[in-house]
Design an enzyme around this catalytic site. Structure first.
Site, PDB file in Angstrom:
ATOM      1  CE1 TYR A 101     -32.522  55.229 -31.399  1.00  0.00           C
ATOM      2  CE2 TYR A 101     -32.810  56.725 -32.895  1.00  0.00           C
ATOM      3  CZ  TYR A 101     -32.875  56.270 -31.434  1.00  0.00           C
ATOM      4  OH  TYR A 101     -33.257  57.062 -30.393  1.00  0.00           O
ATOM      5  NE  ARG A 139     -37.070  59.313 -29.850  1.00  0.00           N
ATOM      6  CZ  ARG A 139     -37.390  60.300 -30.489  1.00  0.00           C
ATOM      7  NH1 ARG A 139     -39.025  60.191 -31.311  1.00  0.00           N
ATOM      8  NH2 ARG A 139     -36.904  61.642 -30.898  1.00  0.00           N
ATOM      9  CG  HIS A 141     -35.388  61.723 -34.541  1.00  0.00           C
ATOM     10  ND1 HIS A 141     -36.074  60.375 -34.542  1.00  0.00           N
ATOM     11  CD2 HIS A 141     -34.060  61.418 -33.724  1.00  0.00           C
ATOM     12  CE1 HIS A 141     -35.456  59.452 -33.949  1.00  0.00           C
ATOM     13  NE2 HIS A 141     -34.505  60.050 -32.737  1.00  0.00           N
ATOM     14  CG  HIS A 195     -34.472  55.001 -26.612  1.00  0.00           C
ATOM     15  ND1 HIS A 195     -34.491  56.091 -25.952  1.00  0.00           N
ATOM     16  CD2 HIS A 195     -33.466  54.671 -27.535  1.00  0.00           C
ATOM     17  CE1 HIS A 195     -34.306  56.592 -27.875  1.00  0.00           C
ATOM     18  NE2 HIS A 195     -33.462  55.497 -28.134  1.00  0.00           N
ATOM     19  CE  LYS A 233     -32.447  65.416 -26.186  1.00  0.00           C
ATOM     20  NZ  LYS A 233     -31.192  64.428 -26.166  1.00  0.00           N
TER      21      LYS A 233
END
Length: 341
Positions: free
Chosen positions: A324, A292, A315, A289, A205
């Site tokens: 997070y 991660r 990230h 997810h 991404k």
């Protein structure tokens, strides 16, 4: 970008018909198709899927709910009313924000003025956020104690599926991979060194140019939770069937036969949910997810710096990492500890 005599503008992406201020005939369908091509080449599959859904929902709302208001170009008042309707349906602020971005993208592809940049739309969105809140309930992070619990639930299994699932859980956690990234890994892109495993991620991404990035997966402190040990064991299983190249993770049949092709991202995520459920955990809260999220949360609780975490997770936005971390360290040096309760 300059227009020629036929009224088309020629640019790097090809020829795009332009009529100042208004869309060309059949423009919505044409633009959706063009935007989809761009998204396929420049964005992750899940982003493409979300964009298509968002544009379709906006188009239907304009035609049906709003009595035929034009979706392209959309007036600021139209977009503001649409956002208000989304809030009334109970959608989260994060979902509404994504719809705003999709409407903006649609207008940018048409070379039209973006209605989402106007005060009317911005103020409407801000009001929605203030009223319904912007809190996002993410998936539960797969922390060290949790992954040990999950692994212990199938410690007695030694077949190909169990070896694959251990590799997914531990390599996914240690690498902080997005679930789509795990599904895109290749056998030939994993090399073992003294320090651990070096894994090439061909695209992600945050690597839209497909330049490729490397991640180091270090050895674990315990054999049962060592990601390198279990990654090596799974690759050994693949090589037994002559697979020295191709997708790293594949489906495993009922009788242990390895299927051709790779696993879809959803299938990888279901592995995590299934194994979590077998360990007595909520499968809705633990998905792909969670791996991660587990890296970011667990590393933060262990004292890792933001840079160290982001170097591994890749990230690009510190705000995402901080989301997070909101629950990490809540019980360290907590003021309530001094109450003597």
């Amino acid at each position: 970008m300059a227009a020629d005599a036929s009224g088309t503008a020629k640019g790097r992406a090809g020829e795009i018909a332009l009529v100042p201020g208004t869309p060309p005939p059949g423009t919505l369908a044409e633009l959706e198709g063009r935007a989809e091509r761009y998204f396929r080449s420049a964005r992750a599959p899940n982003t493409i899927k979300a964009y298509r859904h968002d544009v379709s929902d906006f188009e239907v709302w304009c035609k049906v709910d709003a009595g035929g208001l034009p979706p392209l170009p959309a007036a600021p008042a139209t977009v503001a009313l649409y956002l208000a309707d989304l809030a009334g349906r109970g959608l989260k602020a994060s979902t509404i924000r994504r719809r705003v971005a999709s409407i903006a993208q649609l207008h940018q592809e048409a070379d039209l003025e973006d209605p989402t940049k106007t005060k009317a739309v911005k103020n409407t969105y801000r009001g929605i956020v203030r009223e319904i809140g912007s809190y996002q309930e993410g998936k539960a992070p797969m922390l060290g104690p949790t992954v040990r619990r999950v692994l212990s639930a199938f410690a007695g299994e030694h077949g190909p599926a169990a070896k694959r699932d251990r590799a997914i859980l531990l390599a996914g956690l240690a690498g902080g991979y997005r679930v789509g990234e795990l599904a895109s890994l290749f056998v030939e892109d994993v090399e073992f060194e003294d320090g651990g495993a070096v894994v090439l991620l061909r695209g992600s991404k945050t690597d839209q140019q497909q330049a490729g990035t490397f991640k180091g997966i270090p050895h674990g402190r315990r054999p049962e939770t060592c990601p390198v040990t279990h990654l090596r064991a799974w690759i050994g299983e693949l090589r037994k069937t002559g697979r020295h190249a191709g997708p790293l993770f594949c489906a495993v049949g009922r009788y242990g036969n390895l299927r051709k092709g790779g696993m879809a991202a959803d299938s990888v995520s279901r592995v995590v949910s299934k194994r979590a459920q077998a360990a007595g955990l909520d499968p809705e809260r633990y998905t792909g997810h969670s791996l991660r999220a587990g890296l970011v949360t667990g590393a933060s609780e262990g004292g890792a710096s933001d840079k160290t975490i982001m170097d591994q997770s890749k990230h690009s936005n510190l705000a995402t990492v901080n989301r997070y971390k909101r629950r990490s360290g809540l019980f360290k040096n907590n003021a309530a500890d001094y109450l003597g309760l």
